[in-house]
Write an enzyme that holds these catalytic residues in place. Sequence first.
Site, PDB file in Angstrom:
ATOM      1  N   ASN A   9       0.862  -1.187   0.000  1.00 26.01           N
ATOM      2  CA  ASN A   9       0.000   0.000   0.000  1.00 26.01           C
ATOM      3  C   ASN A   9       0.897   1.236   0.000  1.00 26.01           C
ATOM      4  O   ASN A   9       1.525   1.542   1.011  1.00 26.01           O
ATOM      5  CB  ASN A   9      -0.881  -0.041   1.258  1.00 26.01           C
ATOM      6  CG  ASN A   9      -1.686   1.230   1.446  1.00 26.01           C
ATOM      7  OD1 ASN A   9      -1.806   2.045   0.525  1.00 26.01           O
ATOM      8  ND2 ASN A   9      -2.244   1.410   2.637  1.00 26.01           N
ATOM      9  N   LYS A  11       0.085   4.270  -0.175  1.00 26.98           N
ATOM     10  CA  LYS A  11      -0.593   5.414   0.479  1.00 26.98           C
ATOM     11  C   LYS A  11      -0.411   6.686  -0.358  1.00 26.98           C
ATOM     12  O   LYS A  11      -0.418   6.626  -1.576  1.00 26.98           O
ATOM     13  CB  LYS A  11      -0.063   5.588   1.898  1.00 26.98           C
ATOM     14  CG  LYS A  11      -0.126   4.298   2.716  1.00 26.98           C
ATOM     15  CD  LYS A  11       0.011   4.548   4.184  1.00 26.98           C
ATOM     16  CE  LYS A  11       0.048   3.219   4.917  1.00 26.98           C
ATOM     17  NZ  LYS A  11       0.043   3.348   6.345  1.00 26.98           N
ATOM     18  N   HIS A  96      -9.505   0.740   5.059  1.00 32.47           N
ATOM     19  CA  HIS A  96      -8.203   0.895   5.730  1.00 32.47           C
ATOM     20  C   HIS A  96      -8.399   1.764   6.967  1.00 32.47           C
ATOM     21  O   HIS A  96      -9.223   2.686   6.956  1.00 32.47           O
ATOM     22  CB  HIS A  96      -7.201   1.537   4.761  1.00 32.47           C
ATOM     23  CG  HIS A  96      -5.801   1.511   5.297  1.00 32.47           C
ATOM     24  ND1 HIS A  96      -5.355   2.401   6.237  1.00 32.47           N
ATOM     25  CD2 HIS A  96      -4.767   0.663   5.051  1.00 32.47           C
ATOM     26  CE1 HIS A  96      -4.094   2.115   6.539  1.00 32.47           C
ATOM     27  NE2 HIS A  96      -3.711   1.061   5.831  1.00 32.47           N
ATOM     28  N   GLU A  98      -6.817   4.152   8.124  1.00 34.68           N
ATOM     29  CA  GLU A  98      -6.663   5.603   7.907  1.00 34.68           C
ATOM     30  C   GLU A  98      -7.934   6.182   7.288  1.00 34.68           C
ATOM     31  O   GLU A  98      -8.289   7.329   7.545  1.00 34.68           O
ATOM     32  CB  GLU A  98      -5.419   5.857   7.034  1.00 34.68           C
ATOM     33  CG  GLU A  98      -4.154   5.645   7.854  1.00 34.68           C
ATOM     34  CD  GLU A  98      -2.944   5.148   7.069  1.00 34.68           C
ATOM     35  OE1 GLU A  98      -2.929   5.265   5.832  1.00 34.68           O
ATOM     36  OE2 GLU A  98      -2.013   4.622   7.720  1.00 34.68           O
ATOM     37  N   GLU A 168      -5.303  -5.516  10.647  1.00 35.76           N
ATOM     38  CA  GLU A 168      -4.299  -4.479  10.848  1.00 35.76           C
ATOM     39  C   GLU A 168      -4.576  -3.744  12.152  1.00 35.76           C
ATOM     40  O   GLU A 168      -5.399  -2.817  12.177  1.00 35.76           O
ATOM     41  CB  GLU A 168      -4.346  -3.477   9.701  1.00 35.76           C
ATOM     42  CG  GLU A 168      -4.180  -4.111   8.339  1.00 35.76           C
ATOM     43  CD  GLU A 168      -3.551  -3.144   7.364  1.00 35.76           C
ATOM     44  OE1 GLU A 168      -2.473  -3.469   6.864  1.00 35.76           O
ATOM     45  OE2 GLU A 168      -4.110  -2.070   7.147  1.00 35.76           O
ATOM     46  N   GLY A 174       2.413   1.871  10.810  1.00 38.51           N
ATOM     47  CA  GLY A 174       3.331   2.998  10.663  1.00 38.51           C
ATOM     48  C   GLY A 174       4.014   3.397  11.959  1.00 38.51           C
ATOM     49  O   GLY A 174       4.610   4.471  12.047  1.00 38.51           O
ATOM     50  N   SER A 214       3.486  -2.481  10.320  1.00 38.05           N
ATOM     51  CA  SER A 214       4.946  -2.412  10.497  1.00 38.05           C
ATOM     52  C   SER A 214       5.681  -3.686  10.080  1.00 38.05           C
ATOM     53  O   SER A 214       6.682  -4.059  10.697  1.00 38.05           O
ATOM     54  CB  SER A 214       5.288  -2.019  11.941  1.00 38.05           C
ATOM     55  OG  SER A 214       4.804  -0.722  12.224  1.00 38.05           O
TER      56      SER A 214
HETATM   57  C1  PEP Z   1      -0.723  -0.260   5.937  1.00 39.27           C
HETATM   58  O1  PEP Z   1      -0.635   0.730   5.255  1.00 39.27           O
HETATM   59  O2  PEP Z   1      -1.727  -0.967   5.807  1.00 39.27           O
HETATM   60  C2  PEP Z   1       0.356  -0.610   6.862  1.00 39.27           C
HETATM   61  C3  PEP Z   1       0.265  -1.743   7.502  1.00 39.27           C
HETATM   62  O3  PEP Z   1       1.393   0.285   7.001  1.00 39.27           O
HETATM   63  P1  PEP Z   1       2.827   0.004   7.691  1.00 39.27           P
HETATM   64  O4  PEP Z   1       3.366  -1.262   7.080  1.00 39.27           O
HETATM   65  O5  PEP Z   1       3.656   1.205   7.323  1.00 39.27           O
HETATM   66  O6  PEP Z   1       2.603  -0.131   9.150  1.00 39.27           O
END
Ligand code: PEP
Length: 251
Positions: A9, A11, A96, A98, A168, A174, A214
């Site tokens: 992703n 983003k 997601h 976010e 997630e 992040g 992460s």
């Molecule tokens: C994500 O964008 O779904 C995500 C898990 O980001 P990150 O790997 O940066 O934590």
Amino acid sequence: MRRYVFAGNWKMHKTVSEAVALARALREGLDKEATPHEVVVMPPFTALPAVGEALKGSPIAMGAQNMYWEREGAFTAEISPVMLRDVGCTYVILGHSERRHIFDETDEGVGKKSRAAFDHGLTPMVCVGETLTERESSRTLEVVERQVERALRPLQSEEVASMVVSYEPVWAIGTGRVATPNQAEEVQAFLRRRIARSHGDDAAEAVRILYGGSVNPGNISGIMVQADVDGVLVGGASLKADSFLQIVNYR
Ligand code: PEP
């Protein structure tokens, strides 16, 4: 053999030329070291047509990071599933964290989008996950149960069997803070049982359940050994070809 999914992703990162360069580097990397698994990249909307061209004929699939559920109309600034198919997307991330937490997306909206994705030939990758406060007040399972139930309610069992769900934990996205393999497995196994209740054992067995939060080349093997983890959704570490390729070829 089960086909795992490795999804990146991107983003709100990458101009069109940066995105094409990353797509080309991934394509070259996978030419050198092929994977039996599914690799999907999710560039920002502006880069989708160019990345779609750059990936044509390659084993790398492309998805979008969001969409609206209507096919067209007076919905300023929204993007429809038909438009995503038109530029070569086969996947779409829905719900997601976010989108849920910064842009107030609702469980019902995610359900409508899941329905629309299938109606227009896209495979949804539905994200679920609890915040730190929810985890600390022992509400993790209650939260992910509500999210998955509402996102999958409009779907038939065969559709659920072919889709992707990504667990997630919001506190792991992040932040550099990864769920322990056991924490991830507990929720992933719970999600599979929950899906078996609503859509049957076959759908629950077939649905791919990813972990996201992460993920990096250093922690991928510990995550992938868990029984109910069928791949990963990667944010930060998918922005560079070498780290994403190390994740894809984690063995
Ligand atoms: C994500 O964008 O779904 C995500 C898990 O980001 P990150 O790997 O940066 O934590």
